[in-house]
Design a protein around this motif. Sequence first.
Motif, PDB file in Angstrom:
ATOM      1  N   PRO A   1       0.808  -1.234   0.000  1.00 36.23           N
ATOM      2  CA  PRO A   1       0.000   0.000   0.000  1.00 36.23           C
ATOM      3  C   PRO A   1       0.836   1.277   0.000  1.00 36.23           C
ATOM      4  O   PRO A   1       0.499   2.242  -0.681  1.00 36.23           O
ATOM      5  N   LYS A   2       1.936   1.278   0.744  1.00 35.69           N
ATOM      6  CA  LYS A   2       2.753   2.498   0.834  1.00 35.69           C
ATOM      7  C   LYS A   2       3.393   2.847  -0.512  1.00 35.69           C
ATOM      8  O   LYS A   2       3.357   3.992  -0.953  1.00 35.69           O
ATOM      9  N   ILE A   3       3.968   1.848  -1.170  1.00 38.21           N
ATOM     10  CA  ILE A   3       4.620   2.154  -2.448  1.00 38.21           C
ATOM     11  C   ILE A   3       3.586   2.422  -3.534  1.00 38.21           C
ATOM     12  O   ILE A   3       3.783   3.264  -4.405  1.00 38.21           O
ATOM     13  N   LEU A   4       2.446   1.750  -3.476  1.00 40.26           N
ATOM     14  CA  LEU A   4       1.382   1.989  -4.452  1.00 40.26           C
ATOM     15  C   LEU A   4       0.854   3.412  -4.316  1.00 40.26           C
ATOM     16  O   LEU A   4       0.633   4.102  -5.321  1.00 40.26           O
ATOM     17  N   ASP A   5       0.671   3.881  -3.090  1.00 39.19           N
ATOM     18  CA  ASP A   5       0.201   5.246  -2.853  1.00 39.19           C
ATOM     19  C   ASP A   5       1.200   6.267  -3.401  1.00 39.19           C
ATOM     20  O   ASP A   5       0.828   7.219  -4.092  1.00 39.19           O
ATOM     21  N   SER A   6       2.488   6.051  -3.134  1.00 44.59           N
ATOM     22  CA  SER A   6       3.521   6.968  -3.651  1.00 44.59           C
ATOM     23  C   SER A   6       3.565   6.944  -5.172  1.00 44.59           C
ATOM     24  O   SER A   6       3.716   7.985  -5.817  1.00 44.59           O
ATOM     25  N   PHE A   7       3.414   5.751  -5.758  1.00 43.44           N
ATOM     26  CA  PHE A   7       3.457   5.649  -7.213  1.00 43.44           C
ATOM     27  C   PHE A   7       2.251   6.330  -7.846  1.00 43.44           C
ATOM     28  O   PHE A   7       2.370   6.972  -8.900  1.00 43.44           O
ATOM     29  N   LYS A   8       1.078   6.228  -7.238  1.00 38.22           N
ATOM     30  CA  LYS A   8      -0.112   6.927  -7.764  1.00 38.22           C
ATOM     31  C   LYS A   8       0.120   8.438  -7.780  1.00 38.22           C
ATOM     32  O   LYS A   8      -0.197   9.111  -8.763  1.00 38.22           O
ATOM     33  N   LYS A   9       0.672   8.966  -6.695  1.00 34.63           N
ATOM     34  CA  LYS A   9       0.959  10.402  -6.629  1.00 34.63           C
ATOM     35  C   LYS A   9       2.001  10.791  -7.676  1.00 34.63           C
ATOM     36  O   LYS A   9       1.888  11.836  -8.329  1.00 34.63           O
ATOM     37  N   TYR A  10       3.020   9.952  -7.825  1.00 37.09           N
ATOM     38  CA  TYR A  10       4.073  10.205  -8.812  1.00 37.09           C
ATOM     39  C   TYR A  10       3.497  10.186 -10.232  1.00 37.09           C
ATOM     40  O   TYR A  10       3.860  11.014 -11.067  1.00 37.09           O
ATOM     41  N   ASN A  11       2.586   9.258 -10.504  1.00 36.51           N
ATOM     42  CA  ASN A  11       1.933   9.204 -11.814  1.00 36.51           C
ATOM     43  C   ASN A  11       1.196  10.490 -12.134  1.00 36.51           C
ATOM     44  O   ASN A  11       1.256  10.988 -13.256  1.00 36.51           O
ATOM     45  N   ARG A  12       0.473  11.006 -11.143  1.00 35.77           N
ATOM     46  CA  ARG A  12      -0.245  12.273 -11.361  1.00 35.77           C
ATOM     47  C   ARG A  12       0.744  13.401 -11.623  1.00 35.77           C
ATOM     48  O   ARG A  12       0.545  14.230 -12.511  1.00 35.77           O
ATOM     49  N   LEU A  13       1.821  13.424 -10.850  1.00 33.93           N
ATOM     50  CA  LEU A  13       2.844  14.462 -10.993  1.00 33.93           C
ATOM     51  C   LEU A  13       3.472  14.442 -12.388  1.00 33.93           C
ATOM     52  O   LEU A  13       3.668  15.478 -13.016  1.00 33.93           O
ATOM     53  N   LYS A  14       3.798  13.243 -12.890  1.00 28.86           N
ATOM     54  CA  LYS A  14       4.511  13.103 -14.163  1.00 28.86           C
ATOM     55  C   LYS A  14       3.583  12.857 -15.356  1.00 28.86           C
ATOM     56  O   LYS A  14       4.053  12.651 -16.478  1.00 28.86           O
ATOM     57  N   ASN A  15       2.279  12.875 -15.120  1.00 28.40           N
ATOM     58  CA  ASN A  15       1.289  12.632 -16.190  1.00 28.40           C
ATOM     59  C   ASN A  15       1.521  11.301 -16.908  1.00 28.40           C
ATOM     60  O   ASN A  15       1.475  11.224 -18.131  1.00 28.40           O
ATOM     61  N   ILE A  16       1.795  10.259 -16.132  1.00 30.16           N
ATOM     62  CA  ILE A  16       1.951   8.916 -16.680  1.00 30.16           C
ATOM     63  C   ILE A  16       0.563   8.300 -16.763  1.00 30.16           C
ATOM     64  O   ILE A  16      -0.173   8.287 -15.779  1.00 30.16           O
ATOM     65  N   ASN A  17       0.204   7.839 -17.927  1.00 28.16           N
ATOM     66  CA  ASN A  17      -1.146   7.334 -18.155  1.00 28.16           C
ATOM     67  C   ASN A  17      -1.176   5.817 -18.013  1.00 28.16           C
ATOM     68  O   ASN A  17      -0.911   5.097 -18.962  1.00 28.16           O
ATOM     69  N   LEU A  18      -1.468   5.354 -16.796  1.00 30.38           N
ATOM     70  CA  LEU A  18      -1.589   3.920 -16.528  1.00 30.38           C
ATOM     71  C   LEU A  18      -2.942   3.656 -15.895  1.00 30.38           C
ATOM     72  O   LEU A  18      -3.477   4.506 -15.184  1.00 30.38           O
TER      73      LEU A  18
END
Length: 194
Positions: free
Chosen positions: A117-134
């Motif tokens: 959960p911790k890394i998934l939460d950080s990755f979701k935020k990072y995706n929004r920051l970098k506009n990664i479309n997954l």
Amino acid sequence: MQIPVFPLNGVILFPETNLPLNIFEERYVDMFDYSLSKNRFIGMVQKKENNELYNVGCYGKITVFNETPDKRYLINLKGISCFKIIKEIKTKHKFRICEIEVFDSFGGPNLENDLKPKILDSFKKYNRLKNINLNMDDVSKLNIVDLLKLIVMVSPFDVSVKQMFLELKSNKELYENILSMLEIELASNQESDL
């Protein structure tokens, strides 16, 4: 073992992952043809700024390919194992062939799912920051080790950072370093917003 290597910066292959590639440059079309005539292995490796190769990469096997009318290949490379380059072989080919030594990577004890959960939460935020479309619903279904490999493969980290992740020896080290990198990226963005 000798294999052709594909120096493609920013692109990392891990064992047990799939990497779709679009092969269009003539020397790499030749490399693909060479690989098909042998064992279907291709090594993925990063290049340093001076065009030297990093000495650790991952090789994969071509599992699927299609030739396009304009003489390109669309392939899938299935990651098999990490390797260390022993030496580059001089050949008449325009692509590089290296003698490699295969080694086991990402071993150690299995990671606990309570870390996910911790890394998934950080990755979701990072995706929004970098506009990664997954599709994060699909991503969240991955086991933790596959999630870690996906994060490195799709994130726009610097070449040296991706290389560092590839060279780590255990899943635990991979988890800790990726989480740290995501947190640093997120924190530096918050500071720049102030």
